[in-house]
Design a protein around this motif. Structure first.
Motif: not given
Length: 299
Positions: A121-134
């Motif tokens: 499974g996931l072992g890395l630190k990731l962040c979900v964030y809002p982009t400007q156009h996508r």
């Protein structure tokens, strides 16, 4: 300020090995509703339960398997190097790349075996964030080496007819999350896998398309013949860099998948206009201007 402290809640609610952060300034009402699942789940039309253990295991009674003696690697080749990075897959059979397999729960080796990567499974630190156009995007919170596993593209595994029904039901403003993976096994044998993380999925559903991505997708089998759609790095990734992959599967996918989502060669202009193909805002120099779209399920 510590970057983690500046981030918001955990998207996966503790279901992953590490938190999947959401930026703290994101309005909760703007966040899409879906059920988080670290792995694939069985959906309509899926003949085999992805969680069912079907594949046989090796009899290696060691901490980590040896390539020369492990029946899994003898049968399917070496998937990873000793550091857990995707091995350079050059061995082919009848002109086709070998399918990728990991040791599984029935194997005698330990869970620390180097031939077990995606299943951890996931072992890395990731962040979900809002982009400007996508819309939404995913960025790395730490450096990631080349050919390292990042995450799965997990969701409901569905059949062809269900994929067709769902795609036809989508409106012009709806996001299309369905990925279609086509694998060729030789002698005119083709396996199609459809994964839809719209309502049930993981952090992979937030990854944006890029015509010059830093991730590529590979189907990897662990306990079941149903592949897990694993995403690996094309190159070294810097902290805070956005993670992207090519929705068409046309970038660096020379292993066992031809295309992921693609234009059907027999599609007429009126059908394409009706579907209102969405513009691509990846910003790459080689940008093809429109997001890839699989129309084959509509014919």
């Amino acid at each position: 300020m510590d970057v983690v402290k500046a981030l918001g809640r955990d998207l996966c609610n503790g279901l992953e090995n590490v938190p999947v952060f959401i930026e703290s300034n994101v309005n909760r009402e703007a966040y899409p509703e879906f059920q988080y699942s670290p792995e694939n789940v069985r959906g309509p039309g899926c003949e085999i339960d992805p969680s069912e253990v079907i594949l046989p295991g090796c009899v290696c009674r060691v901490h980590s398997c040896l390539t020369e003696t492990c029946s899994c690697m003898q049968a399917y080749g070496q998937t990873y190097n000793i550091h857990g990075q995707l091995h350079d897959q050059k061995n082919t059979e009848n002109g086709y790349s070998r399918p990728l397999f990991e040791c599984n729960v029935l194997c005698g080796c330990s869970e620390a075996c180097f031939n077990r990567v995606v299943q951890r499974g996931l072992g890395l630190k990731l962040c979900v964030y809002p982009t400007q156009h996508r819309g939404w995007g995913v960025r790395a919170l730490e450096a990631i080496p080349c050919r390292a596993f990042v995450c799965e593209y997990a969701g409901e595994v569905i059949g062809f007819e269900e994929a067709r029904r769902r795609q036809l039901a989508q409106g012009p403003e709806d996001n299309n999350y369905i990925i279609a993976v086509r694998e060729y096994a030789g002698q005119n044998r083709v396996t199609d896998t459809f994964v839809d993380p719209t309502m049930v999925g993981n952090v992979g559903r937030f990854l944006n398309h890029s015509c010059q991505p830093n991730l590529f997708m590979v189907p990897v089998r662990v306990h079941s013949p149903v592949p897990r759609l694993a995403l690996f790095t094309v190159r070294d990734i810097a902290p805070d860099e956005e993670l992207t992959f090519d929705y068409s599967g046309g970038f660096s996918n020379t292993l066992s998948v031809e295309r992921l989502v693609q234009d059907h060669p027999g599609t007429d202009a009126s059908r394409t206009d009706t579907l209102q193909r969405k513009p691509c805002h990846c910003g790459a120099q080689n940008c093809v201007r429109f997001l890839p779209l699989d129309i084959s399920v509509l014919n």
